[in-house]
Design a protein around this motif. Structure first.
Motif: not given
Ligand code: SAH
Length: 396
Positions: A224-244, A246-253
């Motif tokens: 779970l990546n909270c305050f993900c912005y442009t998904a820096g941590f999320s994509l690294q987690a995927l690259a590292g083999g995360a099962r799933e 979930v990324s949260i941010d209040s900013s649509g853009p």
């Protein structure tokens, strides 16, 4: 050149090489100086101490350029300081070859008010003080020559400039836009950098090592990546083999850019990425109520306290999100939690998180202290430079 005379005893912090001179330290300004002009700093009995940039509108009335009171502050001075900052980075193997790199980290690189980040062949400069603003041309020219980058863009649209009596300034200082999207690779993941409209200079370079750490920890985990912005941590987690992830941010853009970033990385399994446009404070409660559990949670919120005066309100916010995140962790789960508030020290942050764990009813251990990457150094004489602090926790 005007002379800034300090009150008796106020030379002490300058002698300890702290670069800020607050209004209360100043007895008088002898002579005339416009905002940004260089002034001689002397003790009450006339002892030369430093050369500094005068900023009459700010509570920080002067910022030291040089503790050598005889050093001339001119174009060549900026050329020397910038060359030295680049040489320091060139000596750190993990920084060599980075497409996204902080070249100048303000006070900690001996250049108060000057931020410069390189993204590929584009340098993005942010000038936050009257002194830095005055030397724009010398700074831009020195950066261009030292890096051979063809494009220098200014992003001086931060709010702190108003404290210096400065307006927002943005635009090209050298070269122009070629229209295409700026993309950098970070730890093998492609990321767009919106240097015109994004946060800071477009990207949070300071979290580079921590995002890599998230990749190492993510294998097989629900993240779970909270305050993900442009998904820096999320994509690294995927690259590292995360099962799933979930990324949260209040900013649509920000989430739009996050999705675009995912698309720039066909090697990642897009089906494992889930995006939520939501307020983290509310969403953590919702996830808890629906019985969700995660193995790795990242909390990288925006600055909750701009100064120490806001530390208490910030402390409540940090405690809230940490408490709820800790409750969402599966047994053995890990939390990467950060504060980038200057007004919250590492010690205070640890206390807040400890209080959150207690109230969450979770036993947690620090397995690593986290900080900004090496291109965001902290001058020992300037502890204010240590704005980013984090903890990697493992819960029972
Ligand atoms: N971790 C990111 C940087 C985070 S910046 C990285 O590595 O690049 C902080 C983010 O928090 C911003 O994108 C902002 O839109 C978001 N934000 C601020 N307040 C929020 C809130 N209450 N709920 C959800 N997101 C929030």
């Amino acid at each position: 050149m005007a002379t800034l005379i300090l009150h008796p005893g106020k030379e002490k912090s300058v002698l300890r090489r702290h670069p800020w001179l607050f209004s209360g330290a100043i007895a008088q300004l002898d002579g005339r100086a416009r905002p940004g002009d260089t002034v001689d700093v002397v003790s009450h009995d006339g002892r030369p101490l430093a050369r500094a940039a005068w900023s009459p509108a700010s509570q920080i009335r002067a910022r030291v350029w040089s503790f050598d009171a005889a050093e001339t502050i001119d174009h060549a001075f900026f050329k020397r300081r910038i060359a030295a900052a680049l040489a320091r980075r060139a000596a750190l193997p993990e920084l060599v070859g980075q497409q996204g790199l902080r070249l100048i980290h303000a006070e900690s690189d001996g250049l108060p008010g000057v931020i410069a980040d390189r993204y590929g062949d584009t340098v993005v400069v942010q000038l936050t003080t009257a002194g830095a603003d005055k030397w724009r041309a010398a700074i831009a020219d020195s950066l261009q020559k030292a890096t051979a980058c063809q494009r220098i863009y200014e992003r001086s649209d931060v709010e702190v400039r108003s404290l210096e009596g400065l307006q927002a300034v943005t635009g090209w200082l050298h070269g122009t836009a070629s229209g295409e999207e700026l993309v950098i690779a970070e730890n093998g993941v492609n990321m767009t950098v919106d240097f015109v409209g994004g946060h800071k200079t477009g990207f949070y370079l300071d979290q580079r090592d921590n995002r890599r750490r998230a990749a190492e920890l993510a294998r097989g985990r629900r993240v779970l990546n909270c305050f993900c912005y442009t998904a820096g941590f999320s994509l690294q987690a995927l690259a590292g083999g995360a099962r799933e992830v979930v990324s949260i941010d209040s900013s649509g853009p920000a989430l739009d850019t996050a999705r675009r970033n995912l698309a720039l990385n066909p090697q990642l399994d897009a089906a494992r990425a889930i995006w939520r446009e939501a307020d983290v404070f509310a969403e953590l409660r919702t996830l808890r109520a629906s019985g969700e559990r995660y193995d790795l949670i990242v909390l990288d919120p925006p600055k909750f306290a701009h100064t120490a005066a806001h530390a208490e309100r910030a402390a409540r916010a940090y405690k809230d999100i940490n408490l709820h995140a800790l409750q969402l962790l599966a047994p053995g789960g890990m939390l990467m939690t950060y504060s980038c508030s200057g007004g919250v020290t590492a010690e205070l942050f640890q206390k807040i998180v400890a209080g959150a764990a207690l109230d969450a009813g979770r036993t947690a251990r620090i397995v690593q202290r986290l900080q900004g990457a090496a291109d965001h150094p902290v001058d020992l004489a300037f502890p204010e430079g240590e704005y980013l602090k984090g903890l990697l926790l493992q819960v029972d």
